[in-house]
Design an enzyme around this catalytic site. Structure first.
Site, short mmCIF file in Angstrom:
data_model
loop_
_atom_site.label_atom_id
_atom_site.label_comp_id
_atom_site.label_asym_id
_atom_site.label_seq_id
_atom_site.Cartn_x
_atom_site.Cartn_y
_atom_site.Cartn_z
N LYS A 1 0.65 14.55 0.68
CA LYS A 1 -0.72 14.79 0.22
C LYS A 1 -0.95 16.28 -0.08
CE LYS A 1 -2.52 10.82 2.85
NZ LYS A 1 -3.20 9.93 1.90
N HIS B 1 0.80 -1.23 0.00
CA HIS B 1 0.00 0.00 0.00
C HIS B 1 0.83 1.27 0.00
CE1 HIS B 1 -3.95 -1.90 0.79
NE2 HIS B 1 -3.23 -2.79 1.45
N THR C 1 -8.58 6.42 -2.11
CA THR C 1 -9.91 5.84 -2.27
C THR C 1 -10.97 6.93 -2.05
OG1 THR C 1 -9.68 5.08 0.01
CG2 THR C 1 -9.42 3.43 -1.73
N LYS D 1 -8.54 13.77 4.26
CA LYS D 1 -7.63 12.63 4.30
C LYS D 1 -6.63 12.88 5.42
CE LYS D 1 -6.62 13.78 -0.06
NZ LYS D 1 -6.80 12.56 -0.83
N ARG D 2 -5.81 11.86 5.75
CA ARG D 2 -4.76 12.10 6.72
C ARG D 2 -3.90 13.28 6.28
NH1 ARG D 2 -3.98 8.17 10.87
NH2 ARG D 2 -2.11 9.38 11.38
N LYS E 1 -14.67 7.90 -3.98
CA LYS E 1 -15.94 8.18 -3.30
C LYS E 1 -16.49 9.53 -3.77
CE LYS E 1 -14.02 5.67 0.55
NZ LYS E 1 -13.15 5.76 1.75
C1 26V Z 1 2.54 5.05 6.75
C2 26V Z 1 3.49 5.89 7.26
C3 26V Z 1 4.27 5.47 8.43
C4 26V Z 1 5.51 6.27 8.65
C5 26V Z 1 5.29 7.72 8.46
C6 26V Z 1 4.69 8.07 7.17
C7 26V Z 1 3.68 7.13 6.69
C8 26V Z 1 2.89 7.48 5.61
C9 26V Z 1 1.94 6.64 5.12
C10 26V Z 1 1.76 5.42 5.67
C11 26V Z 1 0.67 4.56 5.12
C12 26V Z 1 1.05 3.20 4.79
C13 26V Z 1 -0.03 2.34 4.21
C14 26V Z 1 -1.28 3.02 3.75
O1 26V Z 1 -2.15 3.34 4.53
N1 26V Z 1 -1.43 3.20 2.46
C15 26V Z 1 -2.64 3.74 1.83
O2 26V Z 1 -3.41 2.64 1.39
C16 26V Z 1 -4.59 3.03 0.73
C17 26V Z 1 -5.37 1.78 0.41
O3 26V Z 1 -4.68 1.02 -0.53
C18 26V Z 1 -4.27 3.84 -0.49
O4 26V Z 1 -5.47 4.26 -1.12
C19 26V Z 1 -3.43 5.05 -0.14
O5 26V Z 1 -3.03 5.73 -1.30
C20 26V Z 1 -2.21 4.61 0.67
O6 26V Z 1 -1.50 5.73 1.16
#
Ligand code: 26V
Length: 824
Positions: free
Chosen positions: A563, A366, A665, A557-558, A669
């Site tokens: 982003k 992801h 996602t 979003k986060r 939506k």
């Molecule tokens: C994790 C971390 C951890 C360390 C600090 C920065 C950071 C940034 C992002 C993440 C997210 C990791 C996994 C995640 O949530 N990915 C998301 O998954 C969604 C479903 O597939 C996708 O639509 C998003 O684009 C993706 O960011």
């Protein structure tokens, strides 16, 4: 009576009967399950009684689904995810059961308003964002399309922190969704497994049966929640594990007078399922996170292996009957745990065990962000999971050996494909473990899957060609269209036929009508009602008045630098200046709506939240821009807030630095609900463009490969600031404290870092973004054209249904044939 009238009469009689039935059920639940006299029942009592009554309707379907799947012996999906971001469940369940109207009437006759109690159901916020919400959408979709499935995760006592904004800054508070108990779940005391940690291993050879004697054991206890599919078709199970100490307390320690010490083991055990980890920018509390990952992975595998052996009497048929999907690397220990179960407990030969493991497991990636890719120190792993560390070494040695001897061997740098990273103090690369242990690995959008092959997984892809595949994400249309936007849904079923709610690919029947004035005005009326509802919520939460006639421009979003909420707010400042400079131009009135949480230790993201709120304070109090521009930061973004914003949005901001958002996602939506997208060529935006057509979306900015090149070449940021209109002025204003008059240096560092090393290309994309926004202003005054584009988005976004994504997983990855009637 003609046929239609007869049907209507039958439905009326049926409705009256169901209403009466539900009314009795609710009273019974209130009285005998909650022990409440209806005369003194509070709102939350009515909610619980309503949920229990609805749940009864699910249980029979659930038992039937489970029985059928057992009898037919069909292959089943086990979806392992550390996150399930479910949100509320009542409205969704009632809708899928077609019980919404009867429940509304039943409660109404009891003097209770369904809408009023639905909103006090707490959100189950057992996830951070997109990854967790995806798991929740897929569970519902599997129940709706007849894919036998069981989701496994952790029953956290506390979900994602609650956010409050105080003086413009984020503050975090513990989340407490279980404080009024959870009426959806069933505790399964009989389904408890022992999970070991630490200790020592006795083995003759690491790749043969060994005896691991853990120094610590905790129990994993199952809690099951049924997930009901569309039209009550099937119900799947979400099984969440709670940790418990084997002994509630150590009595001998207590008797010696050490009262706290006697509880230490209990606390250590229950800590595992205590709280969800936020996606943090700093690696904190590593050991507990690793314990969480192993805890739920081991419990889930023990459970599914036991079920399989009971049902089929053999272990070697596992890949024919079991598909294990790893939602990111959080459950990647499944590869080692499966090998341990097969080799140590079931006494299989290593080769056979490996064939079974790889046959069952597949992995979804992801993110490609390096800081988000999980690695664990070898030393930590050796201490917490000594047997698993041995197994991982054997898997790695055999894998590297195989590659070394293969034709590609000579040209392969083994250090780049190894599971062990020897560069950074010896760490286990969980993505490599998951990749090597899987028969398929997928990305979540076409671009992301392509980038996986070119970047992070390029070396592994070279030695395992064909393993990486793509499944573009999808969203459940039941929650995100039918429930969130009843007004638009009514219009769509009038135009496209009532069966569009069963198969949203039929939304394309809308295409011939997108320029129809009558249909446009009905769509507009539906949107306006949603916007009025959101405006009331904004007034109630923040005291800010916003005009439902203005363009609602949303970024939800986060909060993360990639982003680029920062790009959005900087452009907002430029717009604010422009309106002040030319107050008599016919500016398109806009409300900029932001919502999202920053990880608690992510300093830059928190500063961006602060800046948005500071800009809001200045702009919203300026009489000069009063009717033209408002800035709103809605606190505590969650699934329920999203359900209110999505159907009220006119413009959807999907402006990540190209190459960095795996899919997104929220973009789907919003587009499905008819918001126009302003976005970069990133993640699933590219596929949204392909589906809705380049004329019906606003794409701007650098491409992923341009970003990659720009990062390598030195950029002249001074030159950029001189040449790009508004840029220097906006940056100077922010850096100089124009939006933080009480603390003028507050954003000096933020701006300085943009000027020194703009990793996320905020400055590079500023001009393209701003000029695209001005084109959108122009379009806003052409209402006919705006609504033609909006309807074209809805008509062409049926493809982003989770049902399509699940059908793709079933066919390409799981090897599960779908029933004909569930296929689209
Ligand atoms: C994790 C971390 C951890 C360390 C600090 C920065 C950071 C940034 C992002 C993440 C997210 C990791 C996994 C995640 O949530 N990915 C998301 O998954 C969604 C479903 O597939 C996708 O639509 C998003 O684009 C993706 O960011």
């Amino acid at each position: 009576m003609n046929d239609v009238q007869t049907q209507a009469a039958a439905a009326r009689d049926g409705l009256a009967e169901t209403t009466e039935f539900l009314k009795n059920e609710i009273i019974r639940k209130l009285t005998y399950s909650l022990g409440k006299n209806p005369a003194v029942a509070q709102s939350h009592d009515w909610l619980t009684a309503g949920i229990l009554a609805a749940r009864d309707h699910i249980v029979d379907i659930w038992h039937r689904t489970t029985r059928e799947s057992y009898e037919t012996g069909r292959k089943r999906v086990y979806y392992l995810s550390l996150e399930f971001l479910i949100g509320r469940s009542l409205a969704d369940a009632l809708n899928n059961l077609s019980l919404g109207e009867a429940m509304r009437r039943a409660l109404g006759e009891l003097g209770v308003d369904l809408d009023a109690i639905e909103v006090i159901e707490p959100d189950a916020a057992l996830g951070n964002g997109g990854l967790g919400r995806l798991a929740a959408c897929y569970m519902e979709s599997m129940a709706s399309t007849g894919v036998p499935a069981l989701g496994y995760g952790i029953r956290y006592d506390h979900g994602l922190f609650a956010q409050r904004i105080v003086n413009g800054q984020q503050q975090e508070y513990p989340e407490d969704w279980l404080s009024f108990r959870n009426p959806w779940e069933f505790e399964r005391r009989e389904s408890a497994y022992q999970i070991g940690f630490g200790g020592a291993v006795q083995s003759a050879h690491n790749d043969a049966g060994s005896v691991w004697t853990p120094s610590e054991i905790v129990y994993a206890v199952a809690y099951d929640t049924p997930i009901i599919g569309w039209r009550g078709r099937d119900a799947t199970t979400l099984r969440l594990w709670r940790s418990r100490a084997v002994h509630p307390m150590e009595l001998d320690v207590f008797n010696r007078g050490d009262h706290l010490g006697a509880l230490a083991a209990r606390n250590r055990a229950s800590a595992i399922s205590n709280v969800l980890y936020p996606n943090d920018s700093t690696p904190a509390g590593q050991e507990l996170r690793l314990r969480q990952e192993y805890f739920f992975t081991s419990a889930s595998l023990q459970d599914l292996v036991r079920r399989h052996v009971r049902q089929f009497g053999a272990i070697d048929t596992l890949p024919d009957k079991v598909a294990i999907q790893l939602n990111d690397t959080h459950p990647a220990l499944a590869v080692a745990e499966m090998m341990r179960l097969l080799v140590d407990e079931h006494k299989l030969e290593w080769e056979k065990a490996w064939e079974i493991t790889q046959g069952c497991i597949s992995y979804t990636n992801h993110t490609l962000l390096p800081e988000a890719l999980e690695t664990w120190p070898v030393a930590l792993m050796e201490r917490i999971l000594p047997r698993h560390m041995q197994i991982i070494f054997v898997i790695n040695a055999r894998f590297l050996d195989g590659v070394r001897k293969s034709p590609e061997g000579a040209s392969t740098d083994l250090s780049r494909i190894s599971i062990i990273d020897e560069q950074h103090g010896r760490r286990v690369r969980m993505a490599h473990l998951a990749f090597i242990g899987s028969h398929k690995v997928n990305g979540v959008s076409a671009l992301h899957s392509a980038l996986m092959k070119q970047t992070v997984f390029a070396p592994l892809n070279a030695v395992c060609p064909g393993r990486i595949t793509n499944v573009t994400n999808g969203i459940t249309p039941r929650r995100w269209l039918l429930n969130a936007n009843a007004g638009l849904t009514q219009l769509l079923s009038d135009v496209c036929g009532a069966d569009v709610v069963d198969d949203v690919s039929k939304l394309d029947r809308l295409m011939p009508h997108i320029a129809d004035a009558d249909i446009q005005s009905r769509a507009q009326a539906a949107r306006l009602a949603n916007k009025a509802k959101l405006a009331r919520f904004v007034k109630q939460e923040l005291g800010i008045l916003i005009d439902p006639q203005a363009m609602f421009d949303v970024q939800i979003k986060r909060i993360h630098e990639y982003k680029r909420q920062l790009l959005n707010i900087l452009e907002t400042i430029a717009l604010y200046d422009s309106i002040r400079a030319e107050p008599y131009r016919d500016w398109a009135p806009r409300v900029k709506i932001f919502s999202g949480k920053a990880a608690s230790s992510y300093v830059a993201a928190k500063q961006i939240i602060n800046l948005i709120n500071d800009v809001a304070t200045i702009v919203n109090n300026d009489r000069a821009t009063r009717d033209r521009l408002k800035v709103v930061f809605l606190p505590n973004y969650n699934v329920s807030v999203a359900e209110m914003i999505v159907p009220a949005a006119d413009l959807s901001e999907q402006i990540s630095t190209a190459g960095m958002e795996a899919s997104g996602t929220g973009n789907m939506k919003l587009a499905l609900n008819g918001a126009l997208t302003i976005g970069t060529l990133d993640g699933a935006n590219i596929e949204i463009q392909e589906h809705v057509g380049a004329d019906n979306i606003f794409i701007f900015g650098m491409t992923a490969s341009e970003v990659e090149h720009a990062r390598q070449a030195p950029r002249d940021i001074n030159d950029l600031q001189e040449k790009v209109a508004h840029l220097a002025g906006v940056l100077d204003a922010v850096a100089g404290g124009a939006f933080s008059p009480s603390d003028r240096d507050r954003y000096a560092g933020l701006v300085q870092s943009l000027r020194q090393n703009d990793w996320f290309m905020v400055l590079n994309d500023f001009d393209a973004y701003r000029t695209t926004q001005r084109r959108i202003d122009t379009l806003w005054s052409d209402r006919k054209e705006w609504w033609r584009m909006s309807l074209a988005n809805t008509a062409n976004c049926g493809w982003f249904s989770a049902d399509r994504a699940i059908a793709t997983y079933a066919k390409d990855i799981w090897g599960i044939p779908l029933n004909a009637d569930a296929q689209q």
